[in-house]
Enzyme design. Sequence first.
Site, PDB file in Angstrom:
ATOM      1  N   PHE A  22       1.016  -1.219  -0.060  1.00 35.01           N
ATOM      2  CA  PHE A  22       0.010  -0.090  -0.021  1.00 35.01           C
ATOM      3  C   PHE A  22       0.885   1.142  -0.037  1.00 35.01           C
ATOM      4  CE2 PHE A  22      -3.377   2.706   1.808  1.00 35.01           C
ATOM      5  CZ  PHE A  22      -4.218   2.465   0.469  1.00 35.01           C
ATOM      6  N   GLU A  41      -1.812  -3.497 -17.053  1.00 34.55           N
ATOM      7  CA  GLU A  41      -1.599  -2.374 -17.911  1.00 34.55           C
ATOM      8  C   GLU A  41      -0.605  -1.330 -17.675  1.00 34.55           C
ATOM      9  OE1 GLU A  41      -3.113  -1.007 -20.712  1.00 34.55           O
ATOM     10  OE2 GLU A  41      -1.273   0.183 -20.359  1.00 34.55           O
ATOM     11  N   VAL A  47       4.059  -0.690 -17.953  1.00 37.60           N
ATOM     12  CA  VAL A  47       4.766  -0.068 -18.852  1.00 37.60           C
ATOM     13  C   VAL A  47       3.908   1.217 -19.022  1.00 37.60           C
ATOM     14  CG1 VAL A  47       5.707   0.070 -21.341  1.00 37.60           C
ATOM     15  CG2 VAL A  47       5.608  -2.044 -20.083  1.00 37.60           C
ATOM     16  N   LYS A  70      10.948  -3.477 -18.849  1.00 37.35           N
ATOM     17  CA  LYS A  70       9.814  -2.964 -19.701  1.00 37.35           C
ATOM     18  C   LYS A  70      10.101  -3.229 -21.292  1.00 37.35           C
ATOM     19  CE  LYS A  70       8.692   0.877 -16.698  1.00 37.35           C
ATOM     20  NZ  LYS A  70       8.857   2.081 -16.304  1.00 37.35           N
TER      21      LYS A  70
HETATM   22  N1  HSE Z   1      10.314   3.915 -11.670  1.00 32.11           N
HETATM   23  C1  HSE Z   1       9.466   3.951 -12.888  1.00 32.11           C
HETATM   24  C2  HSE Z   1       9.797   5.043 -13.894  1.00 32.11           C
HETATM   25  C3  HSE Z   1       8.173   4.038 -12.416  1.00 32.11           C
HETATM   26  O1  HSE Z   1      10.579   6.221 -13.165  1.00 32.11           O
HETATM   27  O2  HSE Z   1       9.194   4.971 -14.895  1.00 32.11           O
HETATM   28  C4  HSE Z   1       7.108   3.410 -13.488  1.00 32.11           C
HETATM   29  O3  HSE Z   1       7.415   2.120 -13.895  1.00 32.11           O
END
Ligand code: HSE
Length: 344
Positions: free
Chosen positions: A10, A151, A154, A226
């Site tokens: 959380f 979702e 990415v 990603k």
């Molecule tokens: N830490 C990641 C970023 C968060 O800065 O893109 C989102 O995936």
Amino acid sequence: MHFKLAFIGFGVVGQGLIEILIEKKNLLEKKYNFTYTVVAISDLFKGSVYDKNGLDMEKILSIIKQGKKLNEYPFGIKDMDSISTIKDSNADTIIEVTYTDVKTGEPALTHIKTAFGCNKNVVSTNKGPVIKESLNLIKIAKNKNLHYGFEGVVMAGTPVINLFRHTLNGMIIKDFRGILNGTTNYILTKMEEGMSYNDALQKAQELGYAEADPTGDVEGFDALGKVVILTNVILGKKISWEDVKRKGITEFTKEDIELAKNEGKRWKLIGSAEIKLDGTVNAKVWPEKLPINDPLAGISGAKNALTFNTDELGEVTIIGPGAGKRETGYSLLIDLLEMNKKFS
Ligand code: HSE
């Protein structure tokens, strides 16, 4: 439909979703016939609380905002760990928003498998399990007629996964290229404006862009994860973590940024993958010095952008927030409404 939700973890993302669910309660019921009760929350640091009849989420948010633990909540069962919350609560849907470990996928992978084992749906922004086992998890959920939404893994709530799943049907995608990490893009943007690397990183943490351990962002591991996800889920090629070449932005100095600026260029951390003629994949996360008129050079702050090279439309680019409390919380709402549509 009515859903009983349990949060595993959380932090900012879970709280972002709750704020949206509270604010949009009437709209969600009226427009989508989506109603919910949050029955449990279990967080490694904030403690846990379970009430089968539902928690008062405004009260919970106020407890958290005061920096207190969940056992300050006046009702319910306390001290259930994440696994017993998943197994023993009456929740039908688990919102998995614990910290991300891109290498092992744990503890989120176990949480998700446990939920599926108890016939519970999962919506999650956790990249680890999708990097490790996306295709397996999608299959388990499908075989059990459960929902697995991810979702937000990415580009936060900017709908990349659903764009591909629902609107680019029938398309062959051979490569993609983009800015996939909000924290590093924010740091590079702020350094160009004159801020120091450390101040920019600290600000990115305050704004909730960075991971719990920001090393994952600045060393390029987050973007790497990603790239793995997009390659597996969108290009349909199974690669893993070790298959992606990687370099982060930790070595950048103000001078490097200035030098590029004087040449009419801008450094960006680019994640990309392409299917080669022999069917193998060339995937990497690497800083690139882009000419200022390159569309990706214009993406500033925590914004992300992703360009797919498609057979029918040529290049398709989606630009939007890639990180942030509400922006990522919103991705979970997309998944919940998708689940609502599926089972209604
Ligand atoms: N830490 C990641 C970023 C968060 O800065 O893109 C989102 O995936």
